[in-house]
Design a protein around this motif. Structure first.
Motif, PDB file in Angstrom:
ATOM      1  N   GLY A   1      -4.224  49.932  -7.563  1.00  0.00           N
ATOM      2  CA  GLY A   1      -3.736  48.748  -6.881  1.00  0.00           C
ATOM      3  C   GLY A   1      -2.608  49.027  -5.902  1.00  0.00           C
ATOM      4  O   GLY A   1      -2.125  48.104  -5.224  1.00  0.00           O
TER       5      GLY A   1
ATOM      6  N   ASP B   1      -6.491  52.988  -4.567  1.00  0.00           N
ATOM      7  CA  ASP B   1      -7.330  51.790  -4.746  1.00  0.00           C
ATOM      8  C   ASP B   1      -7.422  51.423  -6.230  1.00  0.00           C
ATOM      9  O   ASP B   1      -7.298  50.248  -6.607  1.00  0.00           O
ATOM     10  CB  ASP B   1      -8.740  52.038  -4.200  1.00  0.00           C
ATOM     11  CG  ASP B   1      -8.850  51.712  -2.720  1.00  0.00           C
ATOM     12  OD1 ASP B   1      -8.025  50.914  -2.234  1.00  0.00           O
ATOM     13  OD2 ASP B   1      -9.747  52.258  -2.060  1.00  0.00           O
TER      14      ASP B   1
ATOM     15  N   ASP C   1      -3.456  51.591   5.755  1.00  0.00           N
ATOM     16  CA  ASP C   1      -4.638  51.295   6.564  1.00  0.00           C
ATOM     17  C   ASP C   1      -4.266  51.146   8.030  1.00  0.00           C
ATOM     18  O   ASP C   1      -5.026  51.549   8.924  1.00  0.00           O
ATOM     19  CB  ASP C   1      -5.313  50.023   6.063  1.00  0.00           C
ATOM     20  CG  ASP C   1      -5.940  50.210   4.696  1.00  0.00           C
ATOM     21  OD1 ASP C   1      -6.464  51.304   4.437  1.00  0.00           O
ATOM     22  OD2 ASP C   1      -5.891  49.271   3.893  1.00  0.00           O
TER      23      ASP C   1
ATOM     24  N   ARG D   1      -2.657  50.599  -3.138  1.00  0.00           N
ATOM     25  CA  ARG D   1      -3.045  50.489  -1.729  1.00  0.00           C
ATOM     26  C   ARG D   1      -2.867  49.054  -1.229  1.00  0.00           C
ATOM     27  O   ARG D   1      -2.504  48.830  -0.073  1.00  0.00           O
ATOM     28  CB  ARG D   1      -4.482  50.960  -1.557  1.00  0.00           C
ATOM     29  CG  ARG D   1      -4.934  51.028  -0.107  1.00  0.00           C
ATOM     30  CD  ARG D   1      -6.306  51.633  -0.025  1.00  0.00           C
ATOM     31  NE  ARG D   1      -6.840  51.594   1.329  1.00  0.00           N
ATOM     32  CZ  ARG D   1      -8.081  51.978   1.639  1.00  0.00           C
ATOM     33  NH1 ARG D   1      -8.883  52.434   0.703  1.00  0.00           N
ATOM     34  NH2 ARG D   1      -8.502  51.917   2.877  1.00  0.00           N
ATOM     35  N   ARG D   2      -3.110  48.085  -2.102  1.00  0.00           N
ATOM     36  CA  ARG D   2      -2.929  46.698  -1.696  1.00  0.00           C
ATOM     37  C   ARG D   2      -1.457  46.382  -1.433  1.00  0.00           C
ATOM     38  O   ARG D   2      -1.132  45.512  -0.627  1.00  0.00           O
ATOM     39  CB  ARG D   2      -3.481  45.768  -2.776  1.00  0.00           C
ATOM     40  CG  ARG D   2      -4.992  45.794  -2.895  1.00  0.00           C
ATOM     41  CD  ARG D   2      -5.499  44.664  -3.775  1.00  0.00           C
ATOM     42  NE  ARG D   2      -4.951  44.748  -5.137  1.00  0.00           N
ATOM     43  CZ  ARG D   2      -5.506  45.467  -6.113  1.00  0.00           C
ATOM     44  NH1 ARG D   2      -6.598  46.179  -5.881  1.00  0.00           N
ATOM     45  NH2 ARG D   2      -4.975  45.467  -7.316  1.00  0.00           N
ATOM     46  N   ARG D   3      -0.572  47.088  -2.139  1.00  0.00           N
ATOM     47  CA  ARG D   3       0.856  46.857  -1.949  1.00  0.00           C
ATOM     48  C   ARG D   3       1.394  47.616  -0.743  1.00  0.00           C
ATOM     49  O   ARG D   3       2.543  47.438  -0.362  1.00  0.00           O
ATOM     50  CB  ARG D   3       1.629  47.283  -3.206  1.00  0.00           C
ATOM     51  CG  ARG D   3       1.288  46.450  -4.433  1.00  0.00           C
ATOM     52  CD  ARG D   3       2.275  46.694  -5.564  1.00  0.00           C
ATOM     53  NE  ARG D   3       2.299  48.076  -5.994  1.00  0.00           N
ATOM     54  CZ  ARG D   3       1.473  48.579  -6.933  1.00  0.00           C
ATOM     55  NH1 ARG D   3       0.554  47.791  -7.500  1.00  0.00           N
ATOM     56  NH2 ARG D   3       1.564  49.840  -7.302  1.00  0.00           N
ATOM     57  N   HIS D   4       0.562  48.485  -0.173  1.00  0.00           N
ATOM     58  CA  HIS D   4       0.999  49.288   0.979  1.00  0.00           C
ATOM     59  C   HIS D   4      -0.052  49.216   2.082  1.00  0.00           C
ATOM     60  O   HIS D   4      -0.719  50.207   2.406  1.00  0.00           O
ATOM     61  CB  HIS D   4       1.235  50.750   0.562  1.00  0.00           C
ATOM     62  CG  HIS D   4       2.331  50.928  -0.438  1.00  0.00           C
ATOM     63  ND1 HIS D   4       3.663  50.919  -0.092  1.00  0.00           N
ATOM     64  CD2 HIS D   4       2.286  51.082  -1.789  1.00  0.00           C
ATOM     65  CE1 HIS D   4       4.399  51.088  -1.173  1.00  0.00           C
ATOM     66  NE2 HIS D   4       3.594  51.176  -2.216  1.00  0.00           N
ATOM     67  N   PRO D   5      -0.219  48.053   2.688  1.00  0.00           N
ATOM     68  CA  PRO D   5      -1.244  47.917   3.740  1.00  0.00           C
ATOM     69  C   PRO D   5      -0.973  48.770   4.960  1.00  0.00           C
ATOM     70  O   PRO D   5      -1.883  49.011   5.759  1.00  0.00           O
ATOM     71  CB  PRO D   5      -1.175  46.416   4.079  1.00  0.00           C
ATOM     72  CG  PRO D   5       0.189  45.980   3.651  1.00  0.00           C
ATOM     73  CD  PRO D   5       0.514  46.792   2.437  1.00  0.00           C
TER      74      PRO D   5
END
Length: 289
Positions: free
Chosen positions: A241, A238, A250, A243-247
């Motif tokens: 950044g 997080d 989630d 995590r945003r590039r690897h959704p």
């Protein structure tokens, strides 16, 4: 020793009738004699360990045979389970067993023979010594893979001994290999191809088992359990950044994997095993399982 019971001190092969005069023979050939002399030169004089005709150590006869040997093997397994196979030496086992190192050396000769006896015990003992599974060849292969997997789950260090191009060829290892090769041959493969498929199947099982071994080592080294490690990593991703590039992280876990690592790997193993067997045995063979 009478002529009927005389056998080679190196390989265990019968020596046949003794000569009428002269010194009794100890070796069946000059090559066995040379091997014994080289070993004494390199390691010092020791009790010779008989081998089977196939070259595998005579596990259960001289190498760890008898009640004393069985007790020492039990001690060694408990030690390896607690501290890893690297902690197992003749001296450490003697210390745990409350006996002299020389006594352990008398029974096993060296650490290699002790480890071989440990492998034989675990693969041919109460959990690993059941007869091969019955049914179609694919069911037999699945059962053999499951038996090997459970041995690694109970004793993660075992994979570090067996995942080798030169594993200890104790009887239990050879029996499992033979049963697997026979199952692949029953599917219509020639023996060399069957052996290659067995190696590939065992490699899959051992590769998954290495995850169990490395997680145990990492948890011991860091003091952090798998779920806690994952939470820390998600927070780090997080911040960076990533995590945003690897959704997909989630999508597959909701951000945190809830299960214990061993539980996850066990599920992954079984899901993959079906597919590995389908490929190795052929689609028709797997479908008929």
């Amino acid at each position: 020793m009478d002529a009927a019971s005389a056998s080679c001190a190196e390989c265990g092969t019968g020596l046949g009738p003794a000569a009428g005069t002269g010194r009794p023979r100890r070796y069946c050939s000059r090559s066995c004699q040379s091997r014994a002399y080289r070993r004494r030169r390199d390691e010092g004089r020791r009790t010779a360990v008989p081998r089977t005709r196939s070259g595998a150590p005579g596990v259960g006869r001289r190498a760890g045979g008898g009640a004393a040997g069985a007790g020492l093997v039990d001690v060694a397994v408990v030690l390896a389970d607690a501290e890893g196979i690297g902690a197992v030496t003749l001296r450490s086992v003697a210390h745990r067993a409350g006996t002299a190192p020389g006594e352990v050396r008398r029974v096993f000769a060296n650490r290699e023979r002790l480890v071989e006896a440990m492998v034989q015990r675990l693969l041919a003992g109460p959990h690993g010594g059941e007869p091969p599974p019955q049914g179609t060849p694919v069911r037999v292969l699945a059962g053999l893979a499951e038996t090997e997997w459970q041995a690694y789950r109970r004793h993660p260090w075992l994979v570090s001994v067996l995942a080798s191009s030169r594993p200890p060829l104790v009887p239990a290892v050879l029996d499992a290999a033979r049963a697997s090769v026979d199952a692949f041959v029953a599917l219509g493969l020639d023996p060399p191809t069957a052996l290659a498929r067995y190696v590939a199947l065992s490699g899959y099982v051992q590769g998954m088992a290495l995850l169990l071994l490395t997680e145990r080592d990492e948890a011991a080294r860091s003091g952090t359990a798998y779920p806690a490690w994952w939470v820390q990593e998600v927070r780090r991703l997080d911040r960076t950044g990533a995590r945003r590039r690897h959704p997909w992280l989630d999508d597959v876990s909701g951000g945190v994997l809830p299960a214990a690592f061993a539980t996850d790997v066990d599920a992954w193993f079984r899901d993959g095993l079906d597919r590995v067997l389908a490929g190795l045995a052929g689609g028709d063979g797997a479908a008929s399982a």
